[in-house]
Design a protein around this motif. Structure first.
Motif, PDB file in Angstrom:
ATOM      1  N   SER A 143       1.021   4.379   3.937  1.00  0.00           N
ATOM      2  CA  SER A 143       1.922   3.453   3.248  1.00  0.00           C
ATOM      3  C   SER A 143       2.209   2.286   4.174  1.00  0.00           C
ATOM      4  O   SER A 143       2.512   2.483   5.350  1.00  0.00           O
ATOM      5  CB  SER A 143       3.237   4.144   2.882  1.00  0.00           C
ATOM      6  N   LEU A 144       2.076   1.080   3.636  1.00  0.00           N
ATOM      7  CA  LEU A 144       2.231  -0.099   4.482  1.00  0.00           C
ATOM      8  C   LEU A 144       2.521  -1.282   3.573  1.00  0.00           C
ATOM      9  O   LEU A 144       1.901  -1.445   2.531  1.00  0.00           O
ATOM     10  CB  LEU A 144       0.919  -0.328   5.251  1.00  0.00           C
ATOM     11  N   THR A 145       3.482  -2.098   3.969  1.00  0.00           N
ATOM     12  CA  THR A 145       3.742  -3.316   3.218  1.00  0.00           C
ATOM     13  C   THR A 145       3.364  -4.501   4.091  1.00  0.00           C
ATOM     14  O   THR A 145       3.812  -4.601   5.238  1.00  0.00           O
ATOM     15  CB  THR A 145       5.218  -3.417   2.811  1.00  0.00           C
ATOM     16  N   ILE A 146       2.502  -5.343   3.551  1.00  0.00           N
ATOM     17  CA  ILE A 146       2.057  -6.510   4.304  1.00  0.00           C
ATOM     18  C   ILE A 146       2.711  -7.727   3.674  1.00  0.00           C
ATOM     19  O   ILE A 146       2.556  -7.989   2.480  1.00  0.00           O
ATOM     20  CB  ILE A 146       0.527  -6.604   4.282  1.00  0.00           C
TER      21      ILE A 146
ATOM     22  N   ARG B 223     -11.875  -9.817  -9.051  1.00  0.00           N
ATOM     23  CA  ARG B 223     -10.675 -10.197  -9.813  1.00  0.00           C
ATOM     24  C   ARG B 223      -9.404 -10.039  -8.994  1.00  0.00           C
ATOM     25  O   ARG B 223      -8.321 -10.348  -9.458  1.00  0.00           O
ATOM     26  CB  ARG B 223     -10.558  -9.314 -11.065  1.00  0.00           C
ATOM     27  N   ARG B 224      -9.509  -9.490  -7.787  1.00  0.00           N
ATOM     28  CA  ARG B 224      -8.302  -9.266  -7.003  1.00  0.00           C
ATOM     29  C   ARG B 224      -7.863 -10.524  -6.267  1.00  0.00           C
ATOM     30  O   ARG B 224      -6.808 -10.569  -5.670  1.00  0.00           O
ATOM     31  CB  ARG B 224      -8.541  -8.143  -5.991  1.00  0.00           C
ATOM     32  N   ASN B 225      -8.733 -11.501  -6.273  1.00  0.00           N
ATOM     33  CA  ASN B 225      -8.466 -12.746  -5.564  1.00  0.00           C
ATOM     34  C   ASN B 225      -8.191 -12.529  -4.083  1.00  0.00           C
ATOM     35  O   ASN B 225      -7.254 -13.073  -3.515  1.00  0.00           O
ATOM     36  CB  ASN B 225      -7.314 -13.512  -6.220  1.00  0.00           C
ATOM     37  N   LEU B 226      -9.011 -11.694  -3.487  1.00  0.00           N
ATOM     38  CA  LEU B 226      -8.978 -11.509  -2.047  1.00  0.00           C
ATOM     39  C   LEU B 226     -10.335 -11.953  -1.525  1.00  0.00           C
ATOM     40  O   LEU B 226     -11.329 -11.862  -2.224  1.00  0.00           O
ATOM     41  CB  LEU B 226      -8.772 -10.037  -1.705  1.00  0.00           C
TER      42      LEU B 226
ATOM     43  N   ALA C  15      -0.762  -2.595  -4.539  1.00  0.00           N
ATOM     44  CA  ALA C  15      -0.185  -3.577  -5.453  1.00  0.00           C
ATOM     45  C   ALA C  15      -0.045  -4.919  -4.751  1.00  0.00           C
ATOM     46  O   ALA C  15       0.298  -4.984  -3.569  1.00  0.00           O
ATOM     47  CB  ALA C  15       1.168  -3.090  -5.952  1.00  0.00           C
ATOM     48  N   LEU C  16      -0.360  -5.966  -5.489  1.00  0.00           N
ATOM     49  CA  LEU C  16      -0.074  -7.326  -5.014  1.00  0.00           C
ATOM     50  C   LEU C  16       1.261  -7.696  -5.635  1.00  0.00           C
ATOM     51  O   LEU C  16       1.340  -7.898  -6.849  1.00  0.00           O
ATOM     52  CB  LEU C  16      -1.163  -8.289  -5.482  1.00  0.00           C
ATOM     53  N   GLY C  17       2.298  -7.760  -4.841  1.00  0.00           N
ATOM     54  CA  GLY C  17       3.624  -7.948  -5.405  1.00  0.00           C
ATOM     55  C   GLY C  17       3.940  -6.739  -6.271  1.00  0.00           C
ATOM     56  O   GLY C  17       3.864  -5.604  -5.820  1.00  0.00           O
ATOM     57  N   GLU C  18       4.233  -6.990  -7.543  1.00  0.00           N
ATOM     58  CA  GLU C  18       4.545  -5.884  -8.452  1.00  0.00           C
ATOM     59  C   GLU C  18       3.305  -5.428  -9.200  1.00  0.00           C
ATOM     60  O   GLU C  18       3.319  -4.404  -9.867  1.00  0.00           O
ATOM     61  CB  GLU C  18       5.613  -6.328  -9.467  1.00  0.00           C
ATOM     62  N   ARG C  19       2.234  -6.206  -9.130  1.00  0.00           N
ATOM     63  CA  ARG C  19       1.055  -5.945  -9.953  1.00  0.00           C
ATOM     64  C   ARG C  19       0.133  -4.944  -9.266  1.00  0.00           C
ATOM     65  O   ARG C  19      -0.443  -5.252  -8.209  1.00  0.00           O
ATOM     66  CB  ARG C  19       0.315  -7.272 -10.180  1.00  0.00           C
ATOM     67  N   ALA C  20      -0.008  -3.760  -9.834  1.00  0.00           N
ATOM     68  CA  ALA C  20      -0.930  -2.769  -9.273  1.00  0.00           C
ATOM     69  C   ALA C  20      -2.358  -3.251  -9.500  1.00  0.00           C
ATOM     70  O   ALA C  20      -2.692  -3.733 -10.587  1.00  0.00           O
ATOM     71  CB  ALA C  20      -0.714  -1.417  -9.941  1.00  0.00           C
ATOM     72  N   ILE C  21      -3.181  -3.174  -8.464  1.00  0.00           N
ATOM     73  CA  ILE C  21      -4.547  -3.681  -8.608  1.00  0.00           C
ATOM     74  C   ILE C  21      -5.569  -2.562  -8.494  1.00  0.00           C
ATOM     75  O   ILE C  21      -6.755  -2.806  -8.304  1.00  0.00           O
ATOM     76  CB  ILE C  21      -4.855  -4.797  -7.589  1.00  0.00           C
ATOM     77  N   ASP C  22      -5.134  -1.308  -8.608  1.00  0.00           N
ATOM     78  CA  ASP C  22      -6.110  -0.209  -8.588  1.00  0.00           C
ATOM     79  C   ASP C  22      -7.029  -0.356  -9.784  1.00  0.00           C
ATOM     80  O   ASP C  22      -6.583  -0.645 -10.882  1.00  0.00           O
ATOM     81  CB  ASP C  22      -5.386   1.134  -8.689  1.00  0.00           C
ATOM     82  N   GLY C  23      -8.298  -0.150  -9.562  1.00  0.00           N
ATOM     83  CA  GLY C  23      -9.233  -0.223 -10.676  1.00  0.00           C
ATOM     84  C   GLY C  23      -9.596  -1.636 -11.089  1.00  0.00           C
ATOM     85  O   GLY C  23     -10.421  -1.819 -11.975  1.00  0.00           O
TER      86      GLY C  23
ATOM     87  N   ILE D  68       0.880  -1.159   0.000  1.00  0.00           N
ATOM     88  CA  ILE D  68       0.000   0.000   0.000  1.00  0.00           C
ATOM     89  C   ILE D  68       0.920   1.212   0.000  1.00  0.00           C
ATOM     90  O   ILE D  68       1.749   1.348   0.905  1.00  0.00           O
ATOM     91  CB  ILE D  68      -0.879   0.017   1.253  1.00  0.00           C
ATOM     92  N   SER D  69       0.843   2.058  -1.034  1.00  0.00           N
ATOM     93  CA  SER D  69       1.730   3.218  -1.002  1.00  0.00           C
ATOM     94  C   SER D  69       0.964   4.511  -1.183  1.00  0.00           C
ATOM     95  O   SER D  69       0.207   4.665  -2.145  1.00  0.00           O
ATOM     96  CB  SER D  69       2.838   3.092  -2.047  1.00  0.00           C
ATOM     97  N   ASN D  70       1.137   5.403  -0.218  1.00  0.00           N
ATOM     98  CA  ASN D  70       0.627   6.775  -0.247  1.00  0.00           C
ATOM     99  C   ASN D  70      -0.859   6.864  -0.550  1.00  0.00           C
ATOM    100  O   ASN D  70      -1.288   7.702  -1.331  1.00  0.00           O
ATOM    101  CB  ASN D  70       1.406   7.596  -1.288  1.00  0.00           C
ATOM    102  N   VAL D  71      -1.646   6.010   0.071  1.00  0.00           N
ATOM    103  CA  VAL D  71      -3.080   6.009  -0.201  1.00  0.00           C
ATOM    104  C   VAL D  71      -3.780   7.088   0.620  1.00  0.00           C
ATOM    105  O   VAL D  71      -3.571   7.211   1.826  1.00  0.00           O
ATOM    106  CB  VAL D  71      -3.688   4.630   0.107  1.00  0.00           C
ATOM    107  N   SER D  72      -4.583   7.900  -0.054  1.00  0.00           N
ATOM    108  CA  SER D  72      -5.405   8.907   0.624  1.00  0.00           C
ATOM    109  C   SER D  72      -6.843   8.759   0.174  1.00  0.00           C
ATOM    110  O   SER D  72      -7.103   8.279  -0.926  1.00  0.00           O
ATOM    111  CB  SER D  72      -4.933  10.323   0.270  1.00  0.00           C
TER     112      SER D  72
END
Lengths: 385, 311
Positions: free
Chosen positions: A23-26, A74-77, A61-69, A6-10
């Motif tokens: 910003s948070l990396t899980i 389809r996000r597989n969560l 992003a999941l790994g390197e893949r941005a999942i915005d939009g 998660i980067s710079n989400v507002s």
């Protein structure tokens, strides 16, 4: 399996800023709790991760893949909701199977009657049924598969909701206060079960709660949020013993940490209401707040470091919470002492004391600036006046 | 709390005489009077459909009539008298079906009301979903317009509607009976109110599970809202089954698309004067399907009106 970045989400709703530059990396397989008082934005963050809400700025992003939009499905969560959100008209088996039927059956194969006769549909349905039974068995609800959600107890509904998340084998589980609708006893029980489920699956769990006890007991890491900001992200013991902020210190731990208005004098001596408590190693000078956990406090004969009057005793069986009124403090100081403590008499004057290094010092903005070094030994050399 | 429990008065009937629940009695009395007022015309209708013309005019024969055989004068004018002897109840009901093609009218009623209801549901559910659960610009204004449309009586727009139907060349067709009723603002309003009570989590869960927005309307909301849908169904079917005003305007000649109430018209005035027996028999036949439908759906219907579906 990958990490979630998660980067710079507002996010704002109208003029209300709900999330500010988060910003948070899980990490993969981690159990992380987003904890904070209601309205702190933790649920909104979870919904943004799920894709149910869109952020105003920033990237997920999941790994390197941005999942915005990307659409939620389809996000597989997988998400478990506070109200369980089971489909009331479907049986337990159908409820658990919905994510699979939606993904594995084509539009025509899902049609109520016709779909059954399409080639291949029956085989797919058998596979789904097997997956559903497997998930149900692992959650001990195998015998409930043909019931409707309305016929289940709260705990059983909870398991069905978890089963529906489980069956799709997601990249990560998102849990939005899943235990808050259960009664206290069941909540403690389900806490263990969810933690064990996390261990068996090894999947990433993102758990939103306002209950600091749930966060403390289950998580690998805790992310404390307040007013739309991340205050501290750390393992539970670190959040508890080394809070970076007074708000974190006050939110984590029950009973709440005791705070005293203080002053750090020019030579680095911390002074609480006229009593010198020791030295602050850091270069900070000026007004400060000192926080002491209830279990660090000792109650003895006056004067101690601080003098007060015993006003109330809560007996919890294995320990006591002692409420001490200290002149000049707006709220009472709470001390947590063992059951073998000497008897108390209400209204008696007592002295408060704590071991060296157990007092946290926070600056005026609330950030922790260090601990008070116990240069002054207990009950000796207390400066009065 | 604990100290109060000992002194709290408990409503145990005192020795011997159970107290009379006056308020309950009063409520039931009022309700019974109301029920009588509502049911009286129906009783008159059913009773009249059993009696011969003489008994109806002289107000004799009790509820079911004496069922004395009589000679049908209309028949006897062309036939031997012994072939025209009839029992009143059989005469009334057989006349109802032979004088006009009543079965055809009933079938027309079914075609029209079912078509209207299906169209109304197809339009109302997505509308109600959008108005209750989606966020979009102008939503409140549109909902305001829906409420405003509730205030417009059909009679106010009947003439423009009639002109529209005429210009489209649809007079005397099923379409003219169905099209003006396909959008029910009442249905949109009722379903919207019900959808408001469905938790948002359920919709979010459906989205996570991969159900499309239209899928949510039909696979999640519609089954959840079944009681409300049933209530709306009864309202809609009763209103259009019984409607006389609009069919009377757009069905002018072609008897084959008469709806049941239009079938009553032949009895209004004819050579023999008004034959009340067959007329009331026709009315009874028209009403019976509605009564049966209501009785079957009664429990769900009341659930739907009280909007208590989910919790």
């Amino acid at each position: 399996m990958t990490s979630l970045n998660i980067s710079n989400v507002s996010k704002s709703f109208g003029s209300a800023r709900v999330l500010e530059d988060i910003s948070l990396t899980i990490n993969d397989g981690e159990f992380i709790s987003l904890v904070g008082p209601s309205g702190c934005g933790k649920s909104t963050l979870l919904r943004i991760i799920a894709g149910l809400e869109s952020q105003d700025a920033g990237t997920i992003a999941l790994g390197e893949r941005a999942i915005d939009g990307v659409r939620p499905s389809r996000r597989n969560l997988a998400m478990v909701f506070q109200s369980y959100a089971l489909y009331p008209h479907l049986t337990v088996a159908q409820n658990i199977g919905v994510p699979l039927t939606m993904r594995q059956l084509s539009h025509w194969e899902r049609l109520p009657v016709v779909g059954r006769f399409l080639p291949g549909a029956a085989a797919k349905r058998r596979i789904i049924r097997a997956a559903v039974e497997e998930a149900a068995r692992s959650l001990d609800i195998g015998h409930l598969l043909d019931r409707k959600p309305g016929q289940l107890s709260g705990g059983q509904r909870q398991r069905v909701a978890v089963g529906r998340a489980l069956v799709r084998q997601p990249e990560a589980f998102l849990l939005d206060e899943p235990l808050s609708n259960l009664d206290a006893k069941l909540r403690v029980h389900m806490r263990t079960e969810i933690a064990e489920l996390h261990r068996t699956l090894g999947a990433t769990f993102i758990y939103v709660t306002h209950d600091q006890a749930e966060a403390m007991t289950m998580s690998d890491r805790i992310a404390v949020m307040m007013h739309g900001r991340l205050l501290q992200v750390a393992p539970p013991h670190e959040v508890y013993s080394d809070p970076t902020n007074i708000a974190v210190a006050e939110f984590i731990g029950s009973p709440k940490i005791n705070t005293f208005p203080a002053e750090v004098a020019g030579d680095g001596t911390a002074i609480v209401m006229g009593a010198a408590l020791g030295r602050v190693q850091n270069g900070y000078r000026g007004a400060a707040t000192i926080g002491v956990r209830p279990e660090s406090l000792r109650i003895g004969q006056p004067p101690g470091r601080l003098a007060g009057t015993l006003r109330h005793v809560e007996n919890l069986g294995n320990e006591y919470f002692l409420h001490v009124e200290v002149d000049g403090l707006p709220s009472r100081v709470v001390a947590r002492v063992g059951h073998d403590h000497a008897p108390f008499s209400l209204g008696a004057p007592v002295g408060l004391d704590w071991p060296a290094g157990r007092a946290h010092v926070f600056d005026q903005a609330g950030g922790q600036i260090g601990r008070v070094n116990g240069a002054v030994s207990p009950f000796v050399g207390v400066v009065n006046g | 709390m604990t100290s109060d429990t000992a002194t709290t008065p408990v409503s145990v009937p005192r020795t011997g005489f159970p107290s009379i629940p006056w308020i309950e009695l009063f409520k039931h009395a009022v309700l019974m009077v109301g029920a009588l007022i509502v049911i009286a015309p129906f009783l008159v209708m059913v009773s009249t459909s059993f009696k011969s013309q003489n008994e109806i005019e002289s107000q004799s024969g009790g509820f079911f009539g004496s069922q004395e055989q009589f000679v049908d004068h209309f028949c006897a004018a062309n036939n031997p008298a012994e072939e025209c002897v009839a029992t009143p109840v059989i005469f009334n009901y057989s006349t109802a079906f032979t004088r006009v093609p009543l079965l055809r009218f009933l079938l027309n009623g079914v075609i029209v009301t079912v078509s209207i209801f299906v169209c109304q549901v197809i339009i109302a559910l997505p509308c109600a979903y959008a108005l209750s659960k989606l966020r979009w610009w102008g939503k409140n204004v549109v909902f305001g317009l829906v409420l405003f449309c509730l205030l417009i009586p059909i009679h106010a727009i009947a003439v423009p509607l009639y002109l529209l139907i005429t210009k489209l060349g649809l007079l005397n067709t099923y379409a003219s009976l169905i099209i003006p009723s396909t959008i029910s603002v009442f249905g949109i309003f009722l379903m919207r109110q019900f959808f408001m009570t469905v938790p948002d989590d359920l919709i979010d869960a459906a989205r996570m599970d991969g159900i499309s927005e239209f899928g949510i309307v039909w696979r999640v909301m519609a089954p959840t809202a079944f009681p409300a849908l049933l209530a709306f169904g009864i309202f809609s079917v009763v209103a259009h089954w019984n409607d006389y005003f609009w069919p009377r305007m757009v069905v002018t000649g072609n008897e084959m698309i008469y709806t049941p109430p239009l079938g009553m018209r032949v009895y209004q005035a004819d050579l023999e004067g008004i034959t009340y027996g067959p007329m009331m028999a026709t009315a009874t036949v028209i009403v019976i399907p509605l009564v049966i439908a209501f009785l079957l759906a009664q429990r769900r219907f009341i659930e739907g009106i009280t909007l208590s579906g989910m919790k």
